[in-house]
Design a protein around this motif. Sequence first.
Motif, short mmCIF file in Angstrom:
data_model
loop_
_atom_site.label_atom_id
_atom_site.label_comp_id
_atom_site.label_asym_id
_atom_site.label_seq_id
_atom_site.Cartn_x
_atom_site.Cartn_y
_atom_site.Cartn_z
N ASN A 500 -0.57 8.22 -5.85
CA ASN A 500 -1.93 8.63 -6.20
C ASN A 500 -2.73 7.33 -6.55
OD1 ASN A 500 -0.33 7.81 -8.52
ND2 ASN A 500 -1.82 8.94 -9.72
N ILE A 501 -2.11 6.33 -6.34
CA ILE A 501 -3.00 4.97 -6.34
C ILE A 501 -3.14 4.26 -5.03
CG2 ILE A 501 -2.90 2.64 -7.43
CD1 ILE A 501 -1.58 3.60 -9.79
N ILE A 502 -4.38 4.03 -4.58
CA ILE A 502 -4.63 3.34 -3.39
C ILE A 502 -5.15 2.03 -3.46
CG2 ILE A 502 -6.14 3.61 -1.40
CD1 ILE A 502 -6.42 6.32 -1.92
N ASN A 503 -4.16 0.95 -3.05
CA ASN A 503 -4.65 -0.60 -3.20
C ASN A 503 -5.81 -0.74 -2.24
OD1 ASN A 503 -4.70 -3.22 -3.17
ND2 ASN A 503 -2.59 -3.63 -2.54
N GLY A 504 -6.86 -1.37 -2.91
CA GLY A 504 -8.12 -1.68 -2.30
C GLY A 504 -8.36 -3.14 -1.75
N ASN A 505 -7.34 -3.90 -2.16
CA ASN A 505 -7.48 -5.23 -2.09
C ASN A 505 -7.82 -5.77 -0.65
OD1 ASN A 505 -7.50 -6.05 -4.81
ND2 ASN A 505 -5.31 -5.98 -4.57
N ASP A 506 -7.16 -4.86 0.44
CA ASP A 506 -7.32 -5.53 1.82
C ASP A 506 -8.54 -4.57 2.33
OD1 ASP A 506 -6.12 -2.93 1.52
OD2 ASP A 506 -4.67 -2.94 3.20
N LEU A 507 -9.49 -3.88 1.59
CA LEU A 507 -10.32 -3.27 2.09
C LEU A 507 -11.74 -4.17 1.99
CD1 LEU A 507 -9.64 0.28 0.68
CD2 LEU A 507 -9.19 -0.47 2.95
N LYS A 508 -12.72 -3.98 3.13
CA LYS A 508 -13.95 -4.47 3.11
C LYS A 508 -14.85 -3.68 2.46
CE LYS A 508 -13.44 -6.72 7.60
NZ LYS A 508 -14.12 -7.18 9.01
N PRO A 509 -15.83 -4.44 1.62
CA PRO A 509 -16.72 -3.58 0.93
C PRO A 509 -17.67 -2.63 1.84
CG PRO A 509 -17.01 -5.97 0.55
CD PRO A 509 -16.01 -5.80 1.53
N GLY A 510 -17.87 -1.52 1.39
CA GLY A 510 -18.35 -0.52 2.16
C GLY A 510 -18.05 0.99 1.73
#
Length: 529
Positions: A500-510
């Motif tokens: 239920n936790i999504i790691n967003g560190n590897d995602l680009k803004p947008g």
Amino acid sequence: MIFRKLTLSPLLVITITVFSFLKTGAQEVELSINPEERFQTFTGFGASLAYYEGWLTVHPNKNEIYEAVFGELSLDILRVRNAHGYDAGMMDRVQEFMIASETVQGKRIPLLTTSWGPPGYLKSNNDRKNGGTIKYTITDGKVEFDYTGFANWWNESLDAYNAAGIFPTYVSIQNEPDIATDYESCRFDPTETISATDTFAGYNKALDAVYNIFKERDQKPLLLGPETVGIGYNAFRNYINRLNKSKLDVAAHHLYHGINVEDPWDNTTVYIAGLIAEEIPHFQSEYSGKEGWLPMSGLMYKTLVDENANAYFYWDLIWDGAGLVNLEFPWDKTRWTTDGGYIKTKKFYSFKQFSAFIHPGWQRLNPTFDDDDLKAVCFGNAETDSVSLILINRSADAPKTVKVNIGGYNYNHTEAYVTSEVQDCEYIGEVTDSVITIPPYSVTTVQFTHIYPNAVERLSNTCHVYPNPFDKQLIINGKHDNSWKLYSIDGNLIKTGSSNIINGNDLKPGAYLLKTGSQVFMVMKKELL
């Protein structure tokens, strides 16, 4: 070509009602797309960096140009010259292009390297230019061509590429083997020609020699050919029919003959080309000319729809006075007519209507309708939750008002872009109330994102996600399915998971689309300051 027709489920029928405002009144035309009926899987849009590579690498604004071609056009394949043995600086330039593509796209672009001609020492005329064929000897009246030397040169070329950290995806052993030119060229006939007037090596035997030496390599490129000048005069068929097709991975040709490029719409030769070696993928691997920007869209339409081609290449990605990007003389800014020293041409935007919205791995869908002025190209991703529809309005004065009805389905997001005489791939907004007007003499791309059954309740209150916008992580709270999928806004799958936790560190803004069970959320990754 490969996967000429595929069958998938569940059934999704997209119906588009088109109203053509004619002098005699409005005529209703229905355009239907059935994603259960699928055709070729798309490999990509490509273009060549050839002969003006040096202008680009020294251009003061080259980073902007790299952003335009690798980012804005979303180019999928880069075609370059193999100049091993006679242009020592070529490898450094290609290496720069690969690094630039990785900077812009996050990965290195697949590379097609093509020989315009081997070095002079391998040529019958001892000149890499001005025609000739590969070197041969005559012993006791028997002609022996140096296929081994030609294959060794190609093997050494790959060694040089690999030493520079470059691993070409595709190799074409000879560009346009059916003509001799005053620039780099090397003539091969479909099979050996030995007569009192002509002596030419056989393309089939040259391909065999290169195939045999490549098969010993740890990392083998795909072989593409024969890259004939065009599809007229049975040229493409003659070369293909005389080689061992099991040694060819991609059947490729150019479009410099066999089609009226100014008026391509009713041509049948392209369809016939699609029937040649249809068991392997087809690439249209080079064309540009003096045709207008809308007929160029027609060439792309004919190649993708009639031939079922898996890739389409424009010839001059950059050029002096032409190309998708017109470069001005980089060494003297006083000669520039623009502030940046380059111009995105009208064909840049017409090409972009296709290349920015159709992606590798997508499959062609088949719109059916009855309107002589309207042409359509449609591709969707494997999960049929993203569809891009390109509509070409050939009419010089009649707009098309299009009412979109996706029977039994809806979509999360739409975007429409238009290139016309006064618009350059201009964003015109979402499809409001399922209606869009297509200007006369234009190309319009409509992107439908995350298509789902109408019965699905979007943004249900059974669970919610927070924080939104998010920074380092996104949390799914409440009742939800055990798994989730995160998509880009244009429908490409980014990652999946069950926590239920999504790691967003590897995602680009947008913006992103998050799907869990029957629920879909639009979420936003913050821009870090």
